[in-house]
Design a protein around this motif. Structure first.
Motif, short mmCIF file in Angstrom:
data_model
loop_
_atom_site.label_atom_id
_atom_site.label_comp_id
_atom_site.label_asym_id
_atom_site.label_seq_id
_atom_site.Cartn_x
_atom_site.Cartn_y
_atom_site.Cartn_z
N TYR A 148 0.74 -1.12 0.00
CA TYR A 148 -0.08 0.01 0.05
C TYR A 148 0.79 1.21 0.08
O TYR A 148 2.05 1.23 0.75
CB TYR A 148 -1.12 -0.17 1.17
N TYR A 149 0.24 2.32 -0.67
CA TYR A 149 1.31 3.53 -0.80
C TYR A 149 0.44 4.68 -0.83
O TYR A 149 -0.56 4.77 -1.26
CB TYR A 149 2.01 3.67 -2.12
N ALA A 150 0.95 5.68 -0.32
CA ALA A 150 0.41 6.97 -0.11
C ALA A 150 0.23 7.38 -1.60
O ALA A 150 1.38 7.17 -2.43
CB ALA A 150 0.89 8.09 0.45
N ASP A 151 -0.55 8.32 -2.13
CA ASP A 151 -0.55 8.71 -3.52
C ASP A 151 0.50 9.57 -3.92
O ASP A 151 0.96 9.62 -4.98
CB ASP A 151 -1.99 9.71 -3.61
N SER A 152 0.97 10.35 -2.98
CA SER A 152 2.24 11.16 -3.06
C SER A 152 3.72 10.33 -3.55
O SER A 152 4.49 11.10 -4.14
CB SER A 152 2.41 12.27 -1.94
N VAL A 153 3.36 9.11 -3.03
CA VAL A 153 4.89 8.55 -3.46
C VAL A 153 4.75 7.08 -4.40
O VAL A 153 5.73 6.71 -4.78
CB VAL A 153 5.52 7.94 -2.08
N LYS A 154 3.47 7.23 -4.84
CA LYS A 154 3.07 5.93 -5.55
C LYS A 154 3.77 6.04 -6.96
O LYS A 154 3.82 7.21 -7.69
CB LYS A 154 1.54 5.88 -5.80
N GLY A 155 4.50 5.05 -7.42
CA GLY A 155 5.39 4.90 -8.43
C GLY A 155 6.77 5.47 -8.50
O GLY A 155 7.73 5.30 -9.00
N ARG A 156 7.08 6.02 -7.08
CA ARG A 156 8.50 6.55 -7.07
C ARG A 156 9.06 5.56 -5.90
O ARG A 156 10.26 5.36 -5.73
CB ARG A 156 8.42 7.82 -6.60
N PHE A 157 8.48 5.22 -4.80
CA PHE A 157 8.81 4.61 -3.59
C PHE A 157 8.63 3.14 -3.70
O PHE A 157 7.45 2.62 -4.27
CB PHE A 157 8.34 5.10 -2.32
N THR A 158 9.29 2.19 -3.38
CA THR A 158 8.90 0.85 -3.02
C THR A 158 9.45 0.41 -1.72
O THR A 158 10.52 0.46 -1.33
CB THR A 158 9.86 0.05 -4.07
N ILE A 159 8.17 -0.30 -0.89
CA ILE A 159 8.62 -0.99 0.30
C ILE A 159 8.77 -2.49 -0.02
O ILE A 159 8.16 -3.15 -1.00
CB ILE A 159 7.26 -0.71 1.23
N SER A 160 9.76 -3.06 0.69
CA SER A 160 9.97 -4.43 0.41
C SER A 160 10.53 -4.81 2.20
O SER A 160 10.82 -4.13 2.91
CB SER A 160 11.16 -4.64 -0.37
N ARG A 161 10.59 -6.19 2.10
CA ARG A 161 10.96 -6.95 3.45
C ARG A 161 11.59 -8.15 3.22
O ARG A 161 11.70 -8.80 2.19
CB ARG A 161 9.65 -7.16 4.43
N ASP A 162 12.81 -8.31 4.29
CA ASP A 162 13.46 -9.50 4.18
C ASP A 162 13.36 -10.24 5.65
O ASP A 162 14.14 -9.62 6.36
CB ASP A 162 14.98 -9.17 3.67
N ASN A 163 12.56 -11.03 5.63
CA ASN A 163 12.19 -11.64 7.14
C ASN A 163 13.28 -12.43 7.65
O ASN A 163 13.70 -12.44 8.77
CB ASN A 163 10.91 -12.57 7.07
N ALA A 164 14.14 -13.07 6.66
CA ALA A 164 15.39 -13.75 7.05
C ALA A 164 16.27 -12.81 7.83
O ALA A 164 16.90 -13.15 8.79
CB ALA A 164 16.06 -14.34 5.99
N LYS A 165 16.53 -11.62 7.24
CA LYS A 165 17.20 -10.57 7.90
C LYS A 165 16.46 -9.53 8.81
O LYS A 165 17.18 -8.86 9.40
CB LYS A 165 17.79 -9.53 6.84
N ASN A 166 15.23 -9.87 9.13
CA ASN A 166 14.67 -8.90 9.97
C ASN A 166 14.70 -7.48 9.76
O ASN A 166 14.67 -6.64 10.69
CB ASN A 166 14.98 -9.09 11.40
N THR A 167 14.53 -7.42 8.38
CA THR A 167 14.67 -5.86 7.91
C THR A 167 13.62 -5.61 6.84
O THR A 167 13.02 -6.45 6.36
CB THR A 167 16.25 -5.91 7.26
#
Length: 130
Positions: free
Chosen positions: A59-78
């Protein structure tokens, strides 16, 4: 309880990129939905992005959509926030947050509320120069 520490902030030029990281300790992040918020001077803290426990739902705020990317690495707890095409309006203190009771938000934007998140980091400053 989980402790969150953000890093990766700094000074960037307009049009540039930064990658923020949020490292967790104390507990595994694998059962938490995670989010990024930001707070600019004299403004309220606002939602930026959220990632589900599995990483499938984003999910993204409209102001950052297309520019920001959130991701996760559960193995690294990050959790990460890749920020591209930065502009001066992205200047803010960026916070990582953990939702310890994640659920589906179909048809709802409740996930944008600060009260949804039980744990917060101290923030990392992002400054974009034009």
């Amino acid at each position: 309880q989980v402790q969150l520490v953000e890093s990766g902030g700094g000074l960037a030029q307009a049009g540039g990129s930064l990658r923020l990281s949020c490292a967790a300790s104390g507990r595994t992040l694998s059962t938490y939905a995670m989010a990024w918020f930001r707070q600019a001077p004299e403004k309220e803290r606002e939602f930026v992005a959220r990632i589900s426990v599995t990483g499938v739902k984003l999910y993204y705020a409209d102001s950052v959509k297309g520019r920001f990317t959130i991701s996760r690495d559960n193995a690294k707890n990050t959790v990460y926030l890749q920020m591209n095409s930065l502009n001066s309006e992205d200047t803010a203190l960026y916070y990582c947050a953990a939702d310890d009771r994640p659920r589906n938000y179909i048809g709802s934007t409740e996930y944008t509320r600060r009260s949804v998140y039980a744990y917060w980091g101290q923030g990392t400053q992002v400054t974009v120069s034009s």
